[in-house]
Motif scaffolding. Sequence first.
Motif, mmCIF file in Angstrom:
data_model
loop_
_atom_site.group_PDB
_atom_site.id
_atom_site.type_symbol
_atom_site.label_atom_id
_atom_site.label_comp_id
_atom_site.label_asym_id
_atom_site.label_seq_id
_atom_site.Cartn_x
_atom_site.Cartn_y
_atom_site.Cartn_z
ATOM 1 N N UNK A 257 -14.244 -92.888 -31.461
ATOM 2 C CA UNK A 257 -14.898 -93.013 -30.169
ATOM 3 C C UNK A 257 -13.846 -93.335 -29.124
ATOM 4 N N UNK A 258 -14.016 -92.771 -27.951
ATOM 5 C CA UNK A 258 -13.070 -93.021 -26.887
ATOM 6 C C UNK A 258 -13.226 -94.433 -26.335
ATOM 7 N N UNK A 259 -12.171 -94.895 -25.684
ATOM 8 C CA UNK A 259 -12.174 -96.227 -25.101
ATOM 9 C C UNK A 259 -13.341 -96.376 -24.128
ATOM 10 N N UNK A 260 -14.037 -97.496 -24.275
ATOM 11 C CA UNK A 260 -15.145 -97.891 -23.399
ATOM 12 C C UNK A 260 -16.370 -96.973 -23.538
ATOM 13 N N UNK A 322 -21.125 -96.411 -45.800
ATOM 14 C CA UNK A 322 -20.175 -97.038 -44.882
ATOM 15 C C UNK A 322 -19.392 -95.974 -44.129
ATOM 16 N N UNK A 323 -18.975 -96.330 -42.905
ATOM 17 C CA UNK A 323 -18.076 -95.479 -42.129
ATOM 18 C C UNK A 323 -17.017 -96.364 -41.483
ATOM 19 N N UNK A 324 -15.865 -95.760 -41.234
ATOM 20 C CA UNK A 324 -14.787 -96.443 -40.530
ATOM 21 C C UNK A 324 -14.807 -95.972 -39.084
ATOM 22 N N UNK A 325 -14.978 -96.894 -38.150
ATOM 23 C CA UNK A 325 -15.014 -96.571 -36.738
ATOM 24 C C UNK A 325 -13.659 -96.913 -36.124
ATOM 25 N N UNK A 326 -13.058 -95.932 -35.441
ATOM 26 C CA UNK A 326 -11.758 -96.127 -34.799
ATOM 27 C C UNK A 326 -11.838 -95.671 -33.351
ATOM 28 N N UNK A 327 -10.980 -96.240 -32.559
ATOM 29 C CA UNK A 327 -10.896 -95.818 -31.172
ATOM 30 C C UNK A 327 -9.909 -94.670 -31.088
ATOM 31 N N UNK A 328 -10.329 -93.553 -30.501
ATOM 32 C CA UNK A 328 -9.469 -92.379 -30.438
ATOM 33 C C UNK A 328 -8.312 -92.616 -29.486
ATOM 34 N N UNK A 329 -7.173 -91.950 -29.755
ATOM 35 C CA UNK A 329 -5.981 -92.092 -28.937
ATOM 36 C C UNK A 329 -6.260 -91.512 -27.557
ATOM 37 N N UNK A 330 -5.908 -92.298 -26.537
ATOM 38 C CA UNK A 330 -6.161 -91.850 -25.165
ATOM 39 C C UNK A 330 -5.287 -90.650 -24.820
ATOM 40 N N UNK A 331 -5.875 -89.702 -24.141
ATOM 41 C CA UNK A 331 -5.137 -88.527 -23.703
ATOM 42 C C UNK A 331 -5.180 -88.455 -22.184
ATOM 43 N N UNK A 332 -4.056 -88.023 -21.607
ATOM 44 C CA UNK A 332 -4.000 -87.936 -20.157
ATOM 45 C C UNK A 332 -4.844 -86.759 -19.682
ATOM 46 N N UNK A 333 -5.389 -86.882 -18.503
ATOM 47 C CA UNK A 333 -6.228 -85.830 -17.958
ATOM 48 C C UNK A 333 -5.380 -84.592 -17.671
ATOM 49 N N UNK A 334 -5.945 -83.419 -17.965
ATOM 50 C CA UNK A 334 -5.211 -82.169 -17.751
ATOM 51 C C UNK A 334 -5.247 -81.814 -16.270
ATOM 52 N N UNK A 335 -4.108 -81.400 -15.729
ATOM 53 C CA UNK A 335 -4.001 -81.002 -14.328
ATOM 54 C C UNK A 335 -3.204 -79.700 -14.238
ATOM 55 N N UNK A 336 -3.418 -78.976 -13.123
ATOM 56 C CA UNK A 336 -2.694 -77.731 -12.862
ATOM 57 C C UNK A 336 -2.021 -77.854 -11.495
#
Length: 481
Positions: A257-260, A322-336
Amino acid sequence: MALPWSSWDPHQRGSWAWKGLLLTALLITWIPPAPALLNILAIPEKPAQGDNVTLLVRGLPGDLVAYNWYRGTDLSQGHLILSYIISPADETPGPAYTGREAVRPDGSLDLRDVVPEDSGSYILQTLNQQFQTDIAYGHLLVYEILSPPLLLANGTKLVERRDSIHLLCSTPSTGDVRWFFNGEPLPISSRLGLTPDNRVLVRHNVRREEAGAYQCEVWNPVSISRSDPVNLTVYYGPDRVAIVQESAFQTGCTVEAEFNASLTLCCVTRSCPDPEYTWSFNGQTHESTTRYLNISGMTKDKEGTYTCIAKNPMTELSGSASVLVKMSVATSAMTIVPVPTKPTEGRDVILSVQGYPKDLLVYAWYRGTASEPNRLLSQLPSGNWIAGPAHTGREMGFANCSLLIQKLNLTDTGRYTLKTVTLQGKTETLDVQLQVSKGSSLTMGTVSPPSDRRLPWGRILSASAPTKQEFLEDLCYVSPI
Protein backbone atom coordinates in the motif's frame (compact mmCIF):
# COMPACT_ATOMS: atom_id res chain seq x y z
CA MET A 1 -75.81 -75.58 11.02
CA ALA A 2 -77.92 -72.75 12.51
CA LEU A 3 -80.69 -71.47 10.29
CA PRO A 4 -80.40 -67.92 8.87
CA TRP A 5 -84.07 -67.26 9.02
CA SER A 6 -86.52 -68.01 11.92
CA SER A 7 -87.01 -71.67 12.57
CA TRP A 8 -89.75 -73.18 10.50
CA ASP A 9 -93.02 -73.83 12.35
CA PRO A 10 -95.02 -76.52 10.54
CA HIS A 11 -98.25 -74.92 11.82
CA GLN A 12 -97.43 -71.54 10.21
CA ARG A 13 -98.83 -70.59 6.82
CA GLY A 14 -97.81 -68.10 4.15
CA SER A 15 -94.35 -66.59 3.70
CA TRP A 16 -92.85 -67.79 6.97
CA ALA A 17 -93.63 -71.36 6.03
CA TRP A 18 -92.03 -70.74 2.60
CA LYS A 19 -88.96 -69.27 4.20
CA GLY A 20 -88.50 -72.29 6.41
CA LEU A 21 -88.95 -74.64 3.48
CA LEU A 22 -86.39 -72.76 1.39
CA LEU A 23 -83.93 -72.55 4.21
CA THR A 24 -84.24 -76.22 4.99
CA ALA A 25 -83.60 -77.00 1.36
CA LEU A 26 -80.75 -74.48 1.09
CA LEU A 27 -78.78 -75.15 4.24
CA ILE A 28 -79.71 -78.59 5.54
CA THR A 29 -80.24 -80.57 2.37
CA TRP A 30 -76.97 -79.85 0.59
CA ILE A 31 -76.95 -80.78 -3.06
CA PRO A 32 -73.59 -80.58 -4.83
CA PRO A 33 -73.60 -77.46 -6.98
CA ALA A 34 -73.44 -77.39 -10.73
CA PRO A 35 -70.24 -76.09 -12.33
CA ALA A 36 -69.82 -72.44 -11.23
CA LEU A 37 -70.58 -69.87 -13.91
CA LEU A 38 -71.17 -66.97 -11.55
CA ASN A 39 -68.78 -64.08 -10.99
CA ILE A 40 -68.93 -60.92 -8.87
CA LEU A 41 -67.60 -57.51 -9.95
CA ALA A 42 -67.28 -54.43 -7.71
CA ILE A 43 -68.72 -51.24 -9.25
CA PRO A 44 -66.84 -48.90 -9.03
CA GLU A 45 -63.72 -51.01 -9.27
CA LYS A 46 -61.69 -48.80 -6.85
CA PRO A 47 -64.21 -47.31 -4.44
CA ALA A 48 -63.25 -44.60 -1.97
CA GLN A 49 -64.44 -44.22 1.55
CA GLY A 50 -68.04 -42.89 1.52
CA ASP A 51 -68.90 -44.20 -1.97
CA ASN A 52 -71.88 -46.41 -2.79
CA VAL A 53 -70.78 -49.77 -4.17
CA THR A 54 -72.58 -52.55 -5.98
CA LEU A 55 -71.30 -56.12 -5.98
CA LEU A 56 -72.65 -56.92 -9.42
CA VAL A 57 -73.44 -60.60 -10.12
CA ARG A 58 -72.97 -61.99 -13.59
CA GLY A 59 -73.97 -65.37 -15.01
CA LEU A 60 -77.08 -65.97 -12.90
CA PRO A 61 -79.50 -68.61 -14.27
CA GLY A 62 -83.18 -67.73 -14.62
CA ASP A 63 -84.73 -70.38 -12.31
CA LEU A 64 -83.51 -69.05 -8.94
CA VAL A 65 -85.79 -68.66 -5.96
CA ALA A 66 -83.45 -67.28 -3.22
CA TYR A 67 -80.06 -65.69 -2.42
CA ASN A 68 -77.86 -65.58 0.67
CA TRP A 69 -75.01 -62.99 0.97
CA TYR A 70 -72.10 -63.56 3.37
CA ARG A 71 -69.21 -61.34 4.41
CA GLY A 72 -66.10 -63.48 4.92
CA THR A 73 -64.57 -66.64 3.56
CA ASP A 74 -67.10 -69.24 4.73
CA LEU A 75 -70.85 -69.82 4.92
CA SER A 76 -71.14 -69.62 8.69
CA GLN A 77 -74.25 -68.20 10.32
CA GLY A 78 -72.29 -65.34 11.92
CA HIS A 79 -71.16 -64.06 8.49
CA LEU A 80 -74.66 -63.89 6.97
CA ILE A 81 -75.60 -60.39 5.76
CA LEU A 82 -78.97 -60.94 4.09
CA SER A 83 -81.28 -63.73 2.91
CA TYR A 84 -83.47 -62.81 -0.05
CA ILE A 85 -86.48 -64.66 -1.46
CA ILE A 86 -87.10 -63.57 -5.02
CA SER A 87 -90.89 -63.99 -4.91
CA PRO A 88 -92.31 -62.27 -3.02
CA ALA A 89 -89.21 -59.93 -2.87
CA ASP A 90 -88.52 -60.47 0.80
CA GLU A 91 -85.15 -60.11 2.59
CA THR A 92 -84.18 -61.09 6.07
CA PRO A 93 -81.06 -59.58 7.75
CA GLY A 94 -78.41 -61.78 9.30
CA PRO A 95 -75.83 -61.20 12.08
CA ALA A 96 -73.40 -59.38 9.69
CA TYR A 97 -76.05 -56.90 8.51
CA THR A 98 -75.10 -53.22 9.24
CA GLY A 99 -78.15 -51.47 7.82
CA ARG A 100 -76.27 -50.27 4.78
CA GLU A 101 -76.79 -53.37 2.62
CA ALA A 102 -79.61 -54.27 0.25
CA VAL A 103 -80.11 -57.15 -2.23
CA ARG A 104 -81.37 -56.46 -5.72
CA PRO A 105 -83.78 -58.80 -7.52
CA ASP A 106 -80.95 -59.77 -9.87
CA GLY A 107 -78.91 -60.96 -6.86
CA SER A 108 -76.47 -58.03 -6.74
CA LEU A 109 -75.62 -56.52 -3.34
CA ASP A 110 -75.71 -52.74 -2.78
CA LEU A 111 -73.58 -51.21 -0.03
CA ARG A 112 -74.05 -47.56 0.98
CA ASP A 113 -71.38 -45.24 2.41
CA VAL A 114 -68.67 -47.88 2.41
CA VAL A 115 -65.79 -47.69 4.89
CA PRO A 116 -62.36 -49.37 4.75
CA GLU A 117 -63.68 -51.99 7.20
CA ASP A 118 -66.05 -53.20 4.46
CA SER A 119 -63.00 -54.45 2.53
CA GLY A 120 -62.71 -58.21 2.25
CA SER A 121 -64.27 -61.30 0.72
CA TYR A 122 -67.97 -61.70 -0.09
CA ILE A 123 -69.90 -64.90 -0.96
CA LEU A 124 -73.17 -65.23 -2.84
CA GLN A 125 -75.13 -68.47 -2.35
CA THR A 126 -78.04 -69.18 -4.70
CA LEU A 127 -80.94 -71.72 -4.61
CA ASN A 128 -82.83 -72.77 -7.75
CA GLN A 129 -86.21 -74.41 -8.21
CA GLN A 130 -84.65 -77.89 -8.20
CA PHE A 131 -83.21 -77.11 -4.76
CA GLN A 132 -79.70 -76.95 -6.17
CA THR A 133 -77.22 -74.41 -4.79
CA ASP A 134 -74.35 -72.51 -6.31
CA ILE A 135 -71.83 -70.06 -4.84
CA ALA A 136 -69.74 -67.20 -6.20
CA TYR A 137 -66.86 -65.35 -4.56
CA GLY A 138 -66.10 -61.64 -4.81
CA HIS A 139 -63.67 -59.23 -3.21
CA LEU A 140 -64.07 -55.60 -2.22
CA LEU A 141 -61.26 -53.16 -1.43
CA VAL A 142 -62.36 -49.78 -0.09
CA TYR A 143 -59.66 -47.09 -0.17
CA GLU A 144 -59.61 -44.62 2.68
CA ILE A 145 -59.45 -40.85 2.25
CA LEU A 146 -56.00 -40.18 3.65
CA SER A 147 -55.13 -37.68 6.35
CA PRO A 148 -51.76 -35.86 6.26
CA PRO A 149 -49.00 -37.91 7.86
CA LEU A 150 -46.81 -36.52 10.63
CA LEU A 151 -43.09 -36.26 9.88
CA LEU A 152 -40.86 -36.70 12.93
CA ALA A 153 -37.09 -36.00 13.02
CA ASN A 154 -34.39 -36.92 15.49
CA GLY A 155 -33.16 -33.32 15.21
CA THR A 156 -33.25 -30.38 12.82
CA LYS A 157 -29.81 -28.89 13.62
CA LEU A 158 -27.05 -31.23 12.48
CA VAL A 159 -23.26 -31.05 12.05
CA GLU A 160 -21.72 -32.09 8.74
CA ARG A 161 -19.99 -35.49 8.64
CA ARG A 162 -20.76 -36.06 12.30
CA ASP A 163 -24.53 -36.43 12.73
CA SER A 164 -27.11 -38.65 11.02
CA ILE A 165 -30.63 -37.91 9.83
CA HIS A 166 -33.50 -40.08 11.14
CA LEU A 167 -36.94 -39.22 9.77
CA LEU A 168 -40.16 -41.12 10.57
CA CYS A 169 -43.31 -40.79 8.48
CA SER A 170 -46.03 -41.47 11.05
CA THR A 171 -49.48 -42.40 9.68
CA PRO A 172 -52.19 -44.93 10.60
CA SER A 173 -52.88 -45.46 6.92
CA THR A 174 -51.86 -48.55 5.03
CA GLY A 175 -51.14 -46.45 1.94
CA ASP A 176 -47.74 -46.35 0.24
CA VAL A 177 -45.18 -43.75 1.35
CA ARG A 178 -43.08 -41.44 -0.87
CA TRP A 179 -40.43 -38.87 0.12
CA PHE A 180 -39.77 -35.33 -1.12
CA PHE A 181 -36.81 -32.95 -0.75
CA ASN A 182 -37.34 -29.23 -1.39
CA GLY A 183 -40.58 -30.10 -3.16
CA GLU A 184 -39.04 -32.65 -5.54
CA PRO A 185 -39.02 -36.47 -5.32
CA LEU A 186 -36.10 -37.50 -3.15
CA PRO A 187 -33.45 -39.43 -5.13
CA ILE A 188 -32.36 -42.67 -3.57
CA SER A 189 -28.57 -42.82 -3.33
CA SER A 190 -26.15 -45.32 -1.84
CA ARG A 191 -26.09 -43.21 1.33
CA LEU A 192 -29.84 -43.30 1.76
CA GLY A 193 -31.50 -45.98 3.88
CA LEU A 194 -35.21 -46.77 3.88
CA THR A 195 -37.07 -49.42 5.84
CA PRO A 196 -39.03 -51.96 3.74
CA ASP A 197 -42.27 -50.02 4.26
CA ASN A 198 -40.55 -46.73 3.28
CA ARG A 199 -41.64 -45.11 6.53
CA VAL A 200 -38.20 -44.46 8.05
CA LEU A 201 -35.46 -42.56 6.21
CA VAL A 202 -31.85 -42.53 7.44
CA ARG A 203 -28.80 -40.63 6.12
CA HIS A 204 -25.51 -41.21 7.91
CA ASN A 205 -22.75 -38.57 8.18
CA VAL A 206 -24.98 -35.84 6.81
CA ARG A 207 -23.55 -33.40 4.25
CA ARG A 208 -24.28 -29.72 3.64
CA GLU A 209 -26.13 -30.38 0.39
CA GLU A 210 -28.63 -32.47 2.35
CA ALA A 211 -29.90 -29.44 4.26
CA GLY A 212 -33.39 -28.39 3.21
CA ALA A 213 -37.09 -29.16 3.50
CA TYR A 214 -38.17 -32.83 3.79
CA GLN A 215 -41.71 -34.16 3.40
CA CYS A 216 -43.34 -37.57 3.24
CA GLU A 217 -46.52 -38.45 1.37
CA VAL A 218 -49.02 -41.30 1.71
CA TRP A 219 -51.08 -42.29 -1.26
CA ASN A 220 -53.48 -44.88 -2.62
CA PRO A 221 -55.36 -45.03 -5.94
CA VAL A 222 -58.00 -42.54 -4.77
CA SER A 223 -56.23 -40.24 -2.32
CA ILE A 224 -52.88 -38.45 -1.74
CA SER A 225 -51.82 -36.52 1.35
CA ARG A 226 -48.45 -34.90 2.16
CA SER A 227 -46.95 -33.94 5.50
CA ASP A 228 -45.86 -30.46 6.57
CA PRO A 229 -42.18 -29.86 5.76
CA VAL A 230 -39.41 -30.42 8.27
CA ASN A 231 -36.48 -28.08 7.60
CA LEU A 232 -33.05 -29.47 8.37
CA THR A 233 -30.03 -27.20 8.89
CA VAL A 234 -26.55 -28.66 8.41
CA TYR A 235 -23.72 -26.75 10.06
CA TYR A 236 -20.37 -26.86 8.28
CA GLY A 237 -17.03 -25.07 7.92
CA PRO A 238 -15.21 -22.88 8.02
CA ASP A 239 -13.68 -24.04 4.75
CA ARG A 240 -10.37 -22.70 3.48
CA VAL A 241 -9.83 -19.19 4.85
CA ALA A 242 -8.33 -16.48 2.63
CA ILE A 243 -7.65 -12.75 2.89
CA VAL A 244 -8.45 -10.51 -0.05
CA GLN A 245 -7.74 -6.79 -0.26
CA GLU A 246 -8.99 -3.63 -1.88
CA SER A 247 -7.13 -0.57 -3.17
CA ALA A 248 -3.69 -2.14 -2.97
CA PHE A 249 -1.27 -4.24 -4.96
CA GLN A 250 -0.90 -7.88 -3.88
CA THR A 251 1.67 -10.49 -4.85
CA GLY A 252 1.31 -13.89 -3.18
CA CYS A 253 0.99 -13.35 0.55
CA THR A 254 2.30 -9.77 0.45
CA VAL A 255 0.12 -6.68 0.15
CA GLU A 256 1.64 -3.33 -0.74
CA ALA A 257 0.00 0.00 0.00
CA GLU A 258 1.23 3.46 -0.78
CA PHE A 259 2.14 5.92 1.94
CA ASN A 260 -0.88 7.43 3.69
CA ALA A 261 -3.25 5.27 1.59
CA SER A 262 -6.21 3.41 3.06
CA LEU A 263 -6.37 -0.37 2.85
CA THR A 264 -9.20 -2.81 3.59
CA LEU A 265 -8.51 -6.51 4.22
CA CYS A 266 -11.41 -8.95 3.94
CA CYS A 267 -11.45 -12.42 5.49
CA VAL A 268 -13.43 -14.84 3.30
CA THR A 269 -14.56 -18.43 3.87
CA ARG A 270 -17.63 -20.65 3.54
CA SER A 271 -19.35 -21.50 6.78
CA CYS A 272 -22.78 -22.18 8.28
CA PRO A 273 -23.50 -20.32 10.43
CA ASP A 274 -21.25 -17.33 9.73
CA PRO A 275 -18.08 -17.73 11.76
CA GLU A 276 -16.75 -15.53 14.52
CA TYR A 277 -13.77 -13.45 13.33
CA THR A 278 -10.63 -12.53 15.24
CA TRP A 279 -7.80 -10.42 13.78
CA SER A 280 -4.24 -10.07 15.00
CA PHE A 281 -1.36 -7.80 14.00
CA ASN A 282 2.14 -9.16 14.51
CA GLY A 283 0.73 -11.64 17.03
CA GLN A 284 -1.24 -9.07 19.02
CA THR A 285 -5.06 -9.19 19.03
CA HIS A 286 -6.66 -6.49 16.92
CA GLU A 287 -9.89 -4.74 17.87
CA SER A 288 -11.75 -5.75 14.68
CA THR A 289 -14.23 -8.63 15.14
CA THR A 290 -15.83 -8.61 11.68
CA ARG A 291 -14.63 -10.06 8.41
CA TYR A 292 -13.27 -6.63 7.43
CA LEU A 293 -10.16 -4.92 8.78
CA ASN A 294 -9.51 -1.32 7.78
CA ILE A 295 -6.01 0.19 7.73
CA SER A 296 -6.25 3.94 7.27
CA GLY A 297 -3.28 6.22 6.61
CA MET A 298 -0.60 3.64 5.75
CA THR A 299 2.68 4.33 7.55
CA LYS A 300 5.84 2.38 8.33
CA ASP A 301 4.62 1.34 11.79
CA LYS A 302 1.60 -0.38 10.24
CA GLU A 303 3.77 -2.78 8.26
CA GLY A 304 3.65 -6.37 9.46
CA THR A 305 1.69 -9.63 9.47
CA TYR A 306 -2.09 -9.49 9.69
CA THR A 307 -3.88 -12.73 10.57
CA CYS A 308 -7.58 -13.58 10.44
CA ILE A 309 -8.99 -16.49 12.46
CA ALA A 310 -12.51 -17.72 11.61
CA LYS A 311 -14.24 -20.02 14.13
CA ASN A 312 -17.60 -21.78 13.73
CA PRO A 313 -19.28 -22.01 17.17
CA MET A 314 -21.52 -24.89 16.06
CA THR A 315 -18.95 -27.19 14.45
CA GLU A 316 -16.20 -26.00 16.82
CA LEU A 317 -13.85 -25.87 13.84
CA SER A 318 -11.62 -22.94 12.91
CA GLY A 319 -9.28 -21.80 10.14
CA SER A 320 -6.88 -18.92 9.59
CA ALA A 321 -4.98 -16.96 6.95
CA SER A 322 -2.21 -14.35 7.06
CA VAL A 323 -0.80 -11.64 4.80
CA LEU A 324 2.25 -9.42 5.03
CA VAL A 325 1.40 -5.75 4.57
CA LYS A 326 4.20 -3.46 3.37
CA MET A 327 4.39 0.14 2.36
CA SER A 328 5.29 0.44 -1.31
CA VAL A 329 8.42 2.37 -2.32
CA ALA A 330 7.57 5.96 -3.14
CA THR A 331 7.97 6.92 -6.77
CA SER A 332 8.41 10.43 -8.08
CA ALA A 333 5.62 11.84 -10.20
CA MET A 334 6.19 11.53 -13.95
CA THR A 335 6.66 14.82 -15.81
CA ILE A 336 7.34 15.84 -19.42
CA VAL A 337 9.57 18.81 -20.28
CA PRO A 338 10.35 19.98 -23.85
CA VAL A 339 14.10 20.51 -24.46
CA PRO A 340 14.58 23.23 -25.53
CA THR A 341 11.59 24.72 -23.79
CA LYS A 342 10.92 27.09 -26.73
CA PRO A 343 11.68 25.10 -29.88
CA THR A 344 11.71 26.82 -33.22
CA GLU A 345 10.94 25.79 -36.74
CA GLY A 346 13.62 23.68 -38.44
CA ARG A 347 15.26 22.58 -35.21
CA ASP A 348 14.92 19.39 -33.11
CA VAL A 349 13.16 18.97 -29.76
CA ILE A 350 13.13 16.25 -27.12
CA LEU A 351 10.04 15.70 -25.00
CA SER A 352 12.06 14.63 -21.96
CA VAL A 353 10.32 12.35 -19.43
CA GLN A 354 11.28 12.49 -15.74
CA GLY A 355 10.12 9.94 -13.14
CA TYR A 356 9.09 7.27 -15.63
CA PRO A 357 8.15 3.83 -14.11
CA LYS A 358 11.17 1.63 -13.37
CA ASP A 359 9.11 -1.56 -13.99
CA LEU A 360 8.04 -0.36 -17.42
CA LEU A 361 6.60 -2.93 -19.81
CA VAL A 362 5.74 -0.75 -22.78
CA TYR A 363 4.97 2.87 -23.63
CA ALA A 364 3.41 4.73 -26.55
CA TRP A 365 3.43 8.31 -27.82
CA TYR A 366 0.44 9.88 -29.55
CA ARG A 367 -0.03 13.09 -31.51
CA GLY A 368 -3.20 14.34 -29.83
CA THR A 369 -5.40 11.97 -27.78
CA ALA A 370 -4.38 8.40 -26.97
CA SER A 371 -6.17 6.68 -29.86
CA GLU A 372 -4.71 4.28 -32.41
CA PRO A 373 -4.88 6.61 -35.46
CA ASN A 374 -2.82 9.17 -33.47
CA ARG A 375 -0.08 6.74 -32.36
CA LEU A 376 3.42 7.89 -33.27
CA LEU A 377 5.32 4.93 -31.89
CA SER A 378 5.38 2.17 -29.24
CA GLN A 379 8.55 1.06 -27.48
CA LEU A 380 9.65 -1.91 -25.35
CA PRO A 381 12.17 -1.72 -22.48
CA SER A 382 14.76 -3.28 -24.81
CA GLY A 383 14.85 -0.03 -26.78
CA ASN A 384 13.17 -1.46 -29.86
CA TRP A 385 10.25 0.59 -31.05
CA ILE A 386 7.44 0.23 -33.56
CA ALA A 387 6.13 3.04 -35.75
CA GLY A 388 2.43 3.90 -35.51
CA PRO A 389 -0.08 5.25 -38.03
CA ALA A 390 0.84 8.90 -37.24
CA HIS A 391 4.64 8.40 -37.53
CA THR A 392 6.22 10.86 -40.02
CA GLY A 393 9.73 9.45 -40.01
CA ARG A 394 11.01 12.33 -37.87
CA GLU A 395 10.07 10.82 -34.46
CA MET A 396 12.31 8.54 -32.41
CA GLY A 397 11.74 7.00 -28.97
CA PHE A 398 14.17 6.26 -26.10
CA ALA A 399 14.10 3.64 -23.36
CA ASN A 400 13.50 6.35 -20.75
CA CYS A 401 10.19 7.17 -22.53
CA SER A 402 11.51 10.44 -24.04
CA LEU A 403 10.52 11.37 -27.60
CA LEU A 404 12.77 13.08 -30.20
CA ILE A 405 11.07 15.09 -32.95
CA GLN A 406 13.48 16.20 -35.70
CA LYS A 407 13.26 19.15 -38.11
CA LEU A 408 10.26 20.78 -36.51
CA ASN A 409 7.72 22.64 -38.55
CA LEU A 410 4.87 24.85 -37.45
CA THR A 411 2.32 22.03 -37.91
CA ASP A 412 4.07 20.09 -35.11
CA THR A 413 2.51 22.51 -32.64
CA GLY A 414 -0.10 20.81 -30.45
CA ARG A 415 -0.78 18.20 -27.81
CA TYR A 416 1.39 15.10 -27.34
CA THR A 417 0.28 12.22 -25.09
CA LEU A 418 2.44 9.56 -23.38
CA LYS A 419 0.88 6.31 -22.14
CA THR A 420 2.87 3.84 -19.98
CA VAL A 421 2.08 0.32 -18.80
CA THR A 422 4.04 -1.40 -15.98
CA LEU A 423 4.74 -5.09 -15.51
CA GLN A 424 1.91 -5.20 -12.95
CA GLY A 425 -0.52 -3.75 -15.49
CA LYS A 426 -0.68 -0.25 -13.99
CA THR A 427 -1.46 2.32 -16.70
CA GLU A 428 -0.62 6.02 -16.58
CA THR A 429 -1.36 8.70 -19.16
CA LEU A 430 0.33 12.14 -19.31
CA ASP A 431 0.28 14.87 -21.95
CA VAL A 432 2.28 17.96 -22.83
CA GLN A 433 1.58 20.97 -25.06
CA LEU A 434 4.28 21.74 -27.62
CA GLN A 435 4.55 25.22 -29.15
CA VAL A 436 6.78 25.59 -32.20
CA SER A 437 7.87 29.14 -33.00
CA LYS A 438 8.81 30.48 -36.45
CA GLY A 439 12.60 30.63 -36.75
CA SER A 440 14.72 33.53 -38.11
CA SER A 441 16.54 31.18 -40.47
CA LEU A 442 16.08 27.66 -41.89
CA THR A 443 19.43 26.42 -40.56
CA MET A 444 18.92 22.91 -39.25
CA GLY A 445 19.95 22.23 -35.70
CA THR A 446 20.29 19.10 -33.65
CA VAL A 447 19.55 18.16 -30.10
CA SER A 448 21.69 15.83 -28.03
CA PRO A 449 20.16 12.55 -26.91
CA PRO A 450 18.80 12.23 -23.34
CA SER A 451 21.27 12.48 -20.49
CA ASP A 452 20.54 8.97 -19.24
CA ARG A 453 23.59 7.29 -20.79
CA ARG A 454 22.63 3.93 -19.32
CA LEU A 455 19.79 3.57 -21.82
CA PRO A 456 20.41 2.84 -25.54
CA TRP A 457 19.13 4.86 -28.41
CA GLY A 458 16.06 3.36 -29.94
CA ARG A 459 16.01 1.78 -33.37
CA ILE A 460 13.20 1.04 -35.78
CA LEU A 461 12.51 -2.67 -36.13
CA SER A 462 12.76 -4.12 -39.61
CA ALA A 463 9.69 -6.06 -40.62
CA SER A 464 11.89 -8.45 -42.58
CA ALA A 465 14.28 -9.18 -39.73
CA PRO A 466 12.35 -10.32 -36.62
CA THR A 467 14.15 -10.40 -33.29
CA LYS A 468 13.64 -12.23 -30.02
CA GLN A 469 11.05 -9.62 -29.09
CA GLU A 470 8.90 -10.58 -32.07
CA PHE A 471 5.97 -11.78 -29.99
CA LEU A 472 5.82 -8.73 -27.74
CA GLU A 473 6.42 -6.37 -30.63
CA ASP A 474 3.63 -7.93 -32.66
CA LEU A 475 1.41 -7.69 -29.63
CA CYS A 476 2.12 -3.97 -29.30
CA TYR A 477 1.58 -3.48 -33.03
CA VAL A 478 -1.73 -5.42 -33.26
CA SER A 479 -3.13 -4.16 -29.98
CA PRO A 480 -1.33 -0.88 -29.21
CA ILE A 481 -1.95 0.75 -25.88
